[in-house]
Design an enzyme around this catalytic site. Sequence first.
Site, short mmCIF file in Angstrom:
data_model
loop_
_atom_site.label_atom_id
_atom_site.label_comp_id
_atom_site.label_asym_id
_atom_site.label_seq_id
_atom_site.Cartn_x
_atom_site.Cartn_y
_atom_site.Cartn_z
N GLU A 1 0.89 -1.15 0.00
CA GLU A 1 0.00 0.00 0.00
C GLU A 1 0.93 1.19 0.00
O GLU A 1 1.71 1.37 0.93
CB GLU A 1 -0.88 -0.09 1.26
CG GLU A 1 -2.08 0.81 1.21
CD GLU A 1 -1.83 2.07 1.97
OE1 GLU A 1 -1.11 2.95 1.43
OE2 GLU A 1 -2.34 2.17 3.09
N CYS B 1 -2.33 7.52 5.00
CA CYS B 1 -2.41 7.25 3.56
C CYS B 1 -3.74 7.72 3.00
O CYS B 1 -3.88 7.90 1.80
CB CYS B 1 -2.20 5.77 3.29
SG CYS B 1 -3.13 4.74 4.43
#
Lengths: 508, 508
Positions: free
Chosen positions: B255, B292
Amino acid sequence: MNIIGYTESAQGTPFETVTAAGRAMQYPKATTEEIDKAVALAKSAFSSFRFATGIQKAAFLRAIAEEIESLGDELVKTVMAESGLPEGRVTGERGRTCSQLRLFASLVEEGSWVEAVIDHGDPGRQPVPRPDVRRMLVPLGPVVVFTASNFPLAFSTAGGDTASALAAGCPVIVKGHESHPATNELVARAIQRAAKRTDMPEGVFSSLNGDYETGKALVEHPDVAAVAFTGSHRGGKALFDLANRRPKPIPVFAEMGSINPIIIMPRYIRDKSAQLAAQLVGSVTLGAGQFCTNPGLILLPEAKAEDFIHAMKQALSEAAPQCMLNEKIFDAYLGAMRQLLGAGAVEEVFAPSENSSAAVRPTVAKTSAAAFVKNPMLHAEVFGPFTLLVTWRSEEELEALLKSLEGQLTATLFAEGEELLSHGDLLNSMRELAGRLIINGVPTGVEVCHAMQHGGPWPATTDSRFTSVGTGAIRRFARPLAFQNFPDELLPDELKEGNPLGIRRMVG
Amino acid sequence: MNIIGYTESAQGTPFETVTAAGRAMQYPKATTEEIDKAVALAKSAFSSFRFATGIQKAAFLRAIAEEIESLGDELVKTVMAESGLPEGRVTGERGRTCSQLRLFASLVEEGSWVEAVIDHGDPGRQPVPRPDVRRMLVPLGPVVVFTASNFPLAFSTAGGDTASALAAGCPVIVKGHESHPATNELVARAIQRAAKRTDMPEGVFSSLNGDYETGKALVEHPDVAAVAFTGSHRGGKALFDLANRRPKPIPVFAEMGSINPIIIMPRYIRDKSAQLAAQLVGSVTLGAGQFCTNPGLILLPEAKAEDFIHAMKQALSEAAPQCMLNEKIFDAYLGAMRQLLGAGAVEEVFAPSENSSAAVRPTVAKTSAAAFVKNPMLHAEVFGPFTLLVTWRSEEELEALLKSLEGQLTATLFAEGEELLSHGDLLNSMRELAGRLIINGVPTGVEVCHAMQHGGPWPATTDSRFTSVGTGAIRRFARPLAFQNFPDELLPDELKEGNPLGIRRMVG
């Protein structure tokens, strides 16, 4: 001709095709412009096709099956001429191809394949409200399908890869195989007709002819989202590397073959030697051995080997000569076999006095477990009617042999009763090795069903987490998408509170 | 210390750690021998752990949560000291970490996660009998987990990746993060204690300290089966490339961040300017922007921009200074921001008069849609409390802007009533962009639930087909395995005819 959306195109120069009838230069290779046009149309088609309902996609898939069936004898004769496969196999494969298309039609018409999951929100939760989150699978985008020489229908133009990609909502661009260009064109036109008559957007399907460079350009095209391939390790690995080196990598589902170990236990072989020998020879020679599930490795207890080999020789001598797909594959077969037989410590058990592409006869060789474990050259696939017998002397030797193997599509155990029930450890070792475990059956004849897993650890396939046969194959071309705090009107039908499609959903 | 199976080991030389407290050289880097030992133990543990029942794995996961909780204040203080995160955030994250472990415990205890599918055989089918085929998910093998600096608990040693891998039946080797080595050691010891007291095989968990070379050795180790990573694009891409170049490639779930576009429609911004500004500033500055899912890109209609920016400035000026994770991340933040602000056609809207790692204040800049589309440098993620406002003048401009974006974890739309319902096309464009779509909410605060999808098209993650948050994360570490013609006694319980575990199964 290249079939590009609703048009035909033949701008390039001919490339070499290699069919059962020989080599020829009659098909024009797709040009860069033709490739770009096919991908641009696919991209444009995706913008609406991805929202096609299950009912619309089912109508398209069923229309493809109908159009293929209505090709009648012309298709059967074309496949036979290009592939050298006998009529029974060709009509059988056509049946399987159309059944596959209809199975995926039913799957998407029913609709539960999207794996809908719903977690209701809780506005009163402390310290923060719990959002309403709903998830389903959505299609990835245009898919490039490389067709397979050994399944001119069931794993080619309208085969399992195409059917599952279209079912998922992904437009398909087929890279036709040099070994059956006329078959490809007939089927591509059938798909084109089916797309037109079910009002699919232009570009939902195209078919391009060409060679490695054509395939490379397709895999590297920025608007291609995924690739499906069935073929050699070299070919699959090359596409895998190309796809991973793209600025935006994409998944490649390559099925790259397997030697499909068969393990036979002592009591079973003692009791059923002749029957088993006939069964295995049938599997080894089926389709002239040109199957990825061909049993290329048979592990038998040394003490019982002699009787079995005797019975096997009997069955082998009765095997009729068969036509291989083409001269190139026959040459590769001879080359791979020569390399294996020359690797040392291998003895020929049965070999034909004469062998040709048009009349190939099976070959069987033998070695010991100790020699096999030591020499990785003996682990190589020989694509054709060949199998290697390996004799083992103890279960420790057998376990060591299994540990020495690379990933396989299948692994099979022949044992019954007490002998079977007491071999849980062996079955556990087999689990790590393969994508499908079989008891007392042959690996050839892959059933197209919901539970099928056709895909094993590397190097059998590039991704053991997916299957290329059965309804699970659709999962390759979709990704989950979550919808958070959407009003019901804007949710896809699959996720609406009232479940208007009546699909199976998980509610958390 | 490195935690290797049930032992501790510190044979290597110290490497540089960079915590909120500064740089130090006190942790020994794992040696090649230590790496090999951890992987060998994991491989050996896998041979039994992969057969652990759901109940056994649930007991282990719950014991980890208990051991973490029983660390009490010591853990909270250690995390605070190493990460600079405030106490409320740390206790909240500890709660989330333990909830995640218990959620996966419940998932595997219930057991339906294996996606069991059963196709019954039909011995009488013509021309060939239909085999009995049953399929379920089985674990992949030892998993390497790279821990994340911004989630020292919830995405680190016992975080979502570790919890989902263990739940799947995969041993875990954690590569500890340089930014919280003491936290890592405390939690690793807690896992070690939990493993011992629930009788897990030694090697089911290890934790190694080190740098890039340590990570590289782990990813390239032949007995490692999969990798999970949360961090920078550079780091994730490097691991992805290493894993694909192995002789036997393995999946890497990385990720790698996102700018998480927020789209605001005219009527919404007109009616709710102040409220929306406060909500977005809250999301941008949450955790000093070190998420994120931080909204790094806010797309607003030019005609309504002035009022909104005014309201935003108000909220920004009230934002308290925050401590960043460490000086290295603060430096990277300043560097990325400087690069973006220097890319041309960008105007600072709000900037702190003073800024430091220990007291960072938010920065907001502004540009036009036209400038943004033209300049890819403006699309870069600035990891920290920063967002870029982009003003658009027409929906065509907005559509063009969305098309210019790369793959994202999330995409958000603010609109209500008629204005929302009439923007189906915009929502459709957003679908292609992201893994999660949100209406009238902020992307930060990722709910851990069944339906969550945390993973989007490249470069947000390496594989948009999987999620790293929520129960779906377990799917990353498993592959389907088919059992053909097995007697009931030899089938796993999940596939036995009588369904002794009482799980949800699909029967074809």
